[in-house]
Motif scaffolding. Structure first.
Motif, PDB file in Angstrom:
ATOM      1  N   THR A  90       0.827  -1.205   0.000  1.00 46.95           N
ATOM      2  CA  THR A  90       0.000   0.000   0.000  1.00 46.95           C
ATOM      3  C   THR A  90       0.862   1.255   0.000  1.00 46.95           C
ATOM      4  O   THR A  90       0.523   2.242  -0.666  1.00 46.95           O
ATOM      5  CB  THR A  90      -0.976  -0.012   1.192  1.00 46.95           C
ATOM      6  OG1 THR A  90      -1.799  -1.187   1.099  1.00 46.95           O
ATOM      7  CG2 THR A  90      -1.869   1.218   1.199  1.00 46.95           C
TER       8      THR A  90
ATOM      9  N   THR B 163       1.802   1.800  -3.539  1.00 45.22           N
ATOM     10  CA  THR B 163       0.654   2.260  -4.317  1.00 45.22           C
ATOM     11  C   THR B 163       0.338   3.724  -4.025  1.00 45.22           C
ATOM     12  O   THR B 163       0.093   4.511  -4.950  1.00 45.22           O
ATOM     13  CB  THR B 163      -0.567   1.367  -4.040  1.00 45.22           C
ATOM     14  OG1 THR B 163      -0.230   0.025  -4.406  1.00 45.22           O
ATOM     15  CG2 THR B 163      -1.776   1.821  -4.813  1.00 45.22           C
TER      16      THR B 163
ATOM     17  N   LEU C 245       0.354   6.623  -6.873  1.00 46.11           N
ATOM     18  CA  LEU C 245      -0.844   7.413  -7.152  1.00 46.11           C
ATOM     19  C   LEU C 245      -0.599   8.898  -6.903  1.00 46.11           C
ATOM     20  O   LEU C 245      -1.029   9.751  -7.690  1.00 46.11           O
ATOM     21  CB  LEU C 245      -2.016   6.916  -6.309  1.00 46.11           C
ATOM     22  CG  LEU C 245      -2.529   5.511  -6.650  1.00 46.11           C
ATOM     23  CD1 LEU C 245      -3.569   5.061  -5.629  1.00 46.11           C
ATOM     24  CD2 LEU C 245      -3.084   5.457  -8.059  1.00 46.11           C
TER      25      LEU C 245
ATOM     26  N   SER D  99      -6.573   2.710   1.692  1.00 46.67           N
ATOM     27  CA  SER D  99      -6.335   1.308   1.384  1.00 46.67           C
ATOM     28  C   SER D  99      -7.680   0.667   1.070  1.00 46.67           C
ATOM     29  O   SER D  99      -8.663   0.904   1.772  1.00 46.67           O
ATOM     30  CB  SER D  99      -5.698   0.601   2.579  1.00 46.67           C
ATOM     31  OG  SER D  99      -5.679  -0.783   2.347  1.00 46.67           O
TER      32      SER D  99
ATOM     33  N   HIS E  30      -7.379   0.627  -7.696  1.00 42.59           N
ATOM     34  CA  HIS E  30      -6.559  -0.019  -6.664  1.00 42.59           C
ATOM     35  C   HIS E  30      -7.443  -1.069  -6.003  1.00 42.59           C
ATOM     36  O   HIS E  30      -8.411  -0.735  -5.314  1.00 42.59           O
ATOM     37  CB  HIS E  30      -6.075   1.035  -5.666  1.00 42.59           C
ATOM     38  CG  HIS E  30      -5.205   0.497  -4.584  1.00 42.59           C
ATOM     39  ND1 HIS E  30      -4.925   1.215  -3.454  1.00 42.59           N
ATOM     40  CD2 HIS E  30      -4.545  -0.681  -4.439  1.00 42.59           C
ATOM     41  CE1 HIS E  30      -4.136   0.507  -2.663  1.00 42.59           C
ATOM     42  NE2 HIS E  30      -3.895  -0.645  -3.242  1.00 42.59           N
TER      43      HIS E  30
ATOM     44  N   ASP F 295      -7.796  -4.763  -3.684  1.00 39.12           N
ATOM     45  CA  ASP F 295      -7.158  -5.559  -2.639  1.00 39.12           C
ATOM     46  C   ASP F 295      -7.972  -6.833  -2.473  1.00 39.12           C
ATOM     47  O   ASP F 295      -9.130  -6.793  -2.076  1.00 39.12           O
ATOM     48  CB  ASP F 295      -7.119  -4.756  -1.340  1.00 39.12           C
ATOM     49  CG  ASP F 295      -6.318  -5.436  -0.241  1.00 39.12           C
ATOM     50  OD1 ASP F 295      -6.296  -6.684  -0.192  1.00 39.12           O
ATOM     51  OD2 ASP F 295      -5.732  -4.724   0.582  1.00 39.12           O
TER      52      ASP F 295
ATOM     53  N   LEU G 243      -3.886  -1.606 -10.137  1.00 37.10           N
ATOM     54  CA  LEU G 243      -2.958  -2.092  -9.114  1.00 37.10           C
ATOM     55  C   LEU G 243      -3.714  -3.079  -8.237  1.00 37.10           C
ATOM     56  O   LEU G 243      -4.745  -2.731  -7.676  1.00 37.10           O
ATOM     57  CB  LEU G 243      -2.448  -0.927  -8.271  1.00 37.10           C
ATOM     58  CG  LEU G 243      -1.728   0.146  -9.082  1.00 37.10           C
ATOM     59  CD1 LEU G 243      -2.245   1.521  -8.737  1.00 37.10           C
ATOM     60  CD2 LEU G 243      -0.256   0.057  -8.860  1.00 37.10           C
TER      61      LEU G 243
ATOM     62  N   GLU H  58      -3.429  -5.686  -5.039  1.00 38.47           N
ATOM     63  CA  GLU H  58      -2.735  -6.283  -3.903  1.00 38.47           C
ATOM     64  C   GLU H  58      -3.340  -7.664  -3.661  1.00 38.47           C
ATOM     65  O   GLU H  58      -4.533  -7.862  -3.817  1.00 38.47           O
ATOM     66  CB  GLU H  58      -2.907  -5.421  -2.653  1.00 38.47           C
ATOM     67  CG  GLU H  58      -2.236  -4.064  -2.760  1.00 38.47           C
ATOM     68  CD  GLU H  58      -2.283  -3.287  -1.463  1.00 38.47           C
ATOM     69  OE1 GLU H  58      -2.112  -3.897  -0.385  1.00 38.47           O
ATOM     70  OE2 GLU H  58      -2.482  -2.063  -1.525  1.00 38.47           O
TER      71      GLU H  58
END
Length: 182
Positions: A56, A59, A63, A74, A92, A94, A120, A122
């Motif tokens: 994170t 990221t 960003l 997050s 983003h 996750d 992105l 995670e």
């Protein structure tokens, strides 16, 4: 049914001694993914590593460098945070909370995997091979006080990014005291 395991084109391993080195790596990639470096904007980056390894933090720095203003949260609970700068979308995701590899499909995230957006992800391993290969995979592992980052290109775009990465200078060696002249 899972996709065949992608074949990496090349890889690079860097030692990141602290969080600022992780942020510096993200700042190097930002103009490449955002189109500021003269190459088409967009691409997919998968981020792997244990909790707290820096996914994170990487990221957020990327960003921020791409021009995202305000709070960058997050997506651990929301699963997705999206941003827009000019005509470029940033997604983003996750997948940490997924217990089934198909949950990302059920959530409708397949539509976000576009070449003209920066994606992105995670914890991509939670999708167990159902994701298409990323342009670049970044695996972060604890290494003493810092992290080791393994960057692996899976596409020509990822290879272009990897070729543009400038490794940080090596840490200086401690100076040895000259031997006593007795």
């Amino acid at each position: 049914m899972s996709a065949p395991k992608p074949v990496p084109l090349s890889s690079l391993t860097l030692h990141l001694p602290d969080e600022s080195a992780t942020e510096s790596l993200a700042r190097q990639l930002a103009p490449l993914v955002s189109g500021q470096a003269g190459i088409p904007a967009g691409g997919a980056i998968h981020l792997q590593g244990d909790l707290g390894a820096g996914k994170t933090a990487f990221t957020r720095a990327l960003l921020r460098e791409c021009g995202i203003k305000g709070r960058i949260k997050s997506p651990s609970y929301a699963l997705l945070e999206s941003y827009k700068v000019s005509n470029l979308y940033f997604y983003h995701l996750d997948f940490y909370r997924f217990s089934d590899s198909r949950e990302w499909l059920d959530a409708g995230f397949r539509d976000l995997l576009r070449d003209d957006a920066v994606v992105l992800i995670e914890w991509p391993e939670r999708a167990e091979g159902l994701l298409p290969p990323p342009d670049l995979q970044i695996s972060l592992a604890y290494a003493g006080e810092g992290r080791d980052a393994s960057l692996t290109a899976y596409t020509a775009r990822g290879q272009t990014w990897l070729n543009a990465i400038v490794p940080p200078p090596p840490a200086p060696c401690p100076r040895q005291a000259p031997p006593d002249a007795a």
